[in-house]
Scaffold this motif. Sequence first.
Motif, short mmCIF file in Angstrom:
data_model
loop_
_atom_site.label_atom_id
_atom_site.label_comp_id
_atom_site.label_asym_id
_atom_site.label_seq_id
_atom_site.Cartn_x
_atom_site.Cartn_y
_atom_site.Cartn_z
N TYR A 1 0.84 -1.20 0.00
CA TYR A 1 0.00 0.00 0.00
C TYR A 1 0.88 1.25 0.00
O TYR A 1 0.70 2.15 -0.82
CB TYR A 1 -0.92 0.01 1.23
N GLY A 2 1.85 1.29 0.92
CA GLY A 2 2.71 2.46 1.01
C GLY A 2 3.49 2.69 -0.26
O GLY A 2 3.58 3.82 -0.75
N ALA A 3 4.06 1.64 -0.81
CA ALA A 3 4.88 1.78 -2.03
C ALA A 3 4.03 2.30 -3.18
O ALA A 3 4.43 3.23 -3.90
CB ALA A 3 5.52 0.45 -2.38
N MET A 4 2.86 1.71 -3.38
CA MET A 4 2.04 2.10 -4.51
C MET A 4 1.48 3.51 -4.35
O MET A 4 1.49 4.32 -5.28
CB MET A 4 0.90 1.10 -4.69
N ARG A 5 1.04 3.84 -3.13
CA ARG A 5 0.44 5.17 -2.94
C ARG A 5 1.52 6.26 -2.96
O ARG A 5 1.34 7.31 -3.58
CB ARG A 5 -0.34 5.22 -1.63
N ILE A 6 2.65 6.02 -2.29
CA ILE A 6 3.72 7.01 -2.30
C ILE A 6 4.30 7.14 -3.71
O ILE A 6 4.54 8.25 -4.20
CB ILE A 6 4.82 6.62 -1.30
N GLY A 7 4.52 6.01 -4.38
CA GLY A 7 5.07 6.07 -5.72
C GLY A 7 4.18 6.82 -6.69
O GLY A 7 4.65 7.64 -7.48
N CYS A 8 2.87 6.55 -6.64
CA CYS A 8 1.94 7.24 -7.53
C CYS A 8 1.85 8.73 -7.23
O CYS A 8 1.59 9.54 -8.12
CB CYS A 8 0.55 6.61 -7.44
N GLY A 9 2.09 9.09 -5.98
CA GLY A 9 1.99 10.50 -5.59
C GLY A 9 3.28 11.28 -5.71
O GLY A 9 3.27 12.51 -5.63
N HIS A 10 4.40 10.58 -5.91
CA HIS A 10 5.71 11.24 -5.99
C HIS A 10 6.47 10.70 -7.19
O HIS A 10 7.58 10.18 -7.09
CB HIS A 10 6.48 11.02 -4.69
N ARG A 11 5.86 10.89 -8.35
CA ARG A 11 6.46 10.39 -9.58
C ARG A 11 7.70 11.18 -9.99
O ARG A 11 8.45 10.75 -10.86
CB ARG A 11 5.41 10.40 -10.69
N ASP A 12 7.91 12.32 -9.35
CA ASP A 12 9.13 13.09 -9.58
C ASP A 12 10.32 12.50 -8.83
O ASP A 12 11.48 12.81 -9.14
CB ASP A 12 8.93 14.54 -9.14
N VAL A 13 10.05 11.64 -7.86
CA VAL A 13 11.11 11.08 -7.01
C VAL A 13 11.42 9.64 -7.40
O VAL A 13 12.59 9.25 -7.48
CB VAL A 13 10.70 11.14 -5.52
N PHE A 14 10.39 8.83 -7.62
CA PHE A 14 10.57 7.40 -7.88
C PHE A 14 10.16 7.06 -9.31
O PHE A 14 9.18 7.61 -9.84
CB PHE A 14 9.73 6.58 -6.90
N GLY A 15 10.89 6.11 -9.89
CA GLY A 15 10.59 5.71 -11.26
C GLY A 15 9.88 4.38 -11.37
O GLY A 15 9.41 4.03 -12.45
N ALA A 16 9.81 3.63 -10.27
CA ALA A 16 9.21 2.29 -10.34
C ALA A 16 8.59 1.93 -9.00
O ALA A 16 9.07 2.34 -7.93
CB ALA A 16 10.27 1.26 -10.73
N VAL A 17 7.54 1.12 -9.07
CA VAL A 17 6.85 0.61 -7.88
C VAL A 17 6.59 -0.88 -8.07
O VAL A 17 6.06 -1.29 -9.12
CB VAL A 17 5.51 1.34 -7.64
N TYR A 18 6.93 -1.65 -7.05
CA TYR A 18 6.71 -3.09 -7.06
C TYR A 18 5.93 -3.47 -5.80
O TYR A 18 6.41 -3.27 -4.69
CB TYR A 18 8.04 -3.84 -7.10
N SER A 19 4.73 -4.00 -6.01
CA SER A 19 3.86 -4.33 -4.88
C SER A 19 3.66 -5.84 -4.80
O SER A 19 3.29 -6.49 -5.78
CB SER A 19 2.50 -3.65 -5.06
N ILE A 20 3.91 -6.39 -3.61
CA ILE A 20 3.67 -7.81 -3.32
C ILE A 20 2.44 -7.90 -2.42
O ILE A 20 2.46 -7.38 -1.30
CB ILE A 20 4.88 -8.45 -2.63
N HIS A 21 1.40 -8.53 -2.89
CA HIS A 21 0.10 -8.63 -2.21
C HIS A 21 -0.22 -7.37 -1.40
O HIS A 21 -0.58 -7.43 -0.22
CB HIS A 21 -0.05 -9.92 -1.40
N GLY A 22 -0.12 -6.23 -2.06
CA GLY A 22 -0.32 -4.95 -1.38
C GLY A 22 -1.78 -4.61 -1.15
O GLY A 22 -2.66 -4.99 -1.92
N ALA A 23 -2.04 -3.88 -0.07
CA ALA A 23 -3.38 -3.35 0.19
C ALA A 23 -3.66 -2.25 -0.82
O ALA A 23 -2.80 -1.43 -1.11
CB ALA A 23 -3.47 -2.81 1.61
N VAL A 24 -4.86 -2.23 -1.36
CA VAL A 24 -5.23 -1.22 -2.34
C VAL A 24 -6.40 -0.39 -1.82
O VAL A 24 -6.36 0.84 -1.82
CB VAL A 24 -5.58 -1.87 -3.69
N GLU A 25 -7.43 -1.06 -1.36
CA GLU A 25 -8.56 -0.38 -0.74
C GLU A 25 -8.47 -0.53 0.78
O GLU A 25 -8.17 -1.62 1.27
CB GLU A 25 -9.88 -1.00 -1.21
N LEU A 26 -8.77 0.53 1.52
CA LEU A 26 -8.71 0.47 2.98
C LEU A 26 -10.09 0.38 3.62
O LEU A 26 -10.24 -0.21 4.69
CB LEU A 26 -7.97 1.70 3.51
#
Length: 291
Positions: A155-180
């Motif tokens: 959840y953290g990787a996907m949400r932070i990555g999608c929100g800070h595309r100027d900082v990170f170039g890739a996101v890899y999620s393993i059975h990540g939470a998507v909806e809370l």
Amino acid sequence: MNMRKDGRRVRILPVSVFTGWMLVLATNGAEVRTCTVRSESMRKDVPVAVVLPEGYNRDAGKRYPVAYLLHGAGGDEREYLTRTGKIKAAVDRYGFVAVCPDGAKLSWWMDSPVDGSYRYEMFVARELVAWVDKSLQTVPARNRRALVGASMGGYGAMRIGCGHRDVFGAVYSIHGAVELRPFADVERWQLAKRLDPDKTLGPVWDRYSVLERAKDVRNDELELYMVIGSDDQYFLAGNRKLHELFTTNKVAHTYVEIRAKTQDESAHTWAFQAIGETEIYPRLAEFFTRK
């Protein structure tokens, strides 16, 4: 690899495939350093484990890409070292630096709207990255930075990555939470405590979902990779929704459901996390070598 009629990729793999790889590379020269990184936004020091590839200390001029690994609920900065034990071998094999911060057990890697002592999105995206590029031999560029997360960390990787595309170039999620929202009443996860103590189930639950933030992502802005077990009892439905969102928005991404040899190895378990890590580390290495 099987392709379902709905377009989802289902990989059927016996677990023995993964154990052999781990045994071959079990003796490696990766160095683990533990330290604390100051967070001014939270006014505290955050424990961080850093994994350096063999040879890091031999060439002061060499620069390395960085993977930031976010742990799951209840974990700490040593989760990837002690629970699955694959990160040291991956760092040595593929030549990157791994940075594993502590997420205070149940921070959900978010900037809490109700508790200012939880500013973990700010910490990861700004404070930690700045410290790493100042303190380590890194390539300070978004195409050499990636976020990896499992479960809460996904959840953290996907949400932070999608929100800070100027900082990170890739996101890899393993059975990540998507909806809370569906897990507001799961007391042991403390989601309501971070988002909505009165459990009004108002719009804050949607604003803090990965699905909402992912709507802003455009094609080729991020390398996106999601892997989840076909029997995941918590987050399978949410991952499918995210896959459908990216597909509808024509955002290139990889979505893989894995059906392993046993149901336990396809569920939300440590066994599956180990499988997921083995699935993503070669893809992470491939991303780091692109120009």
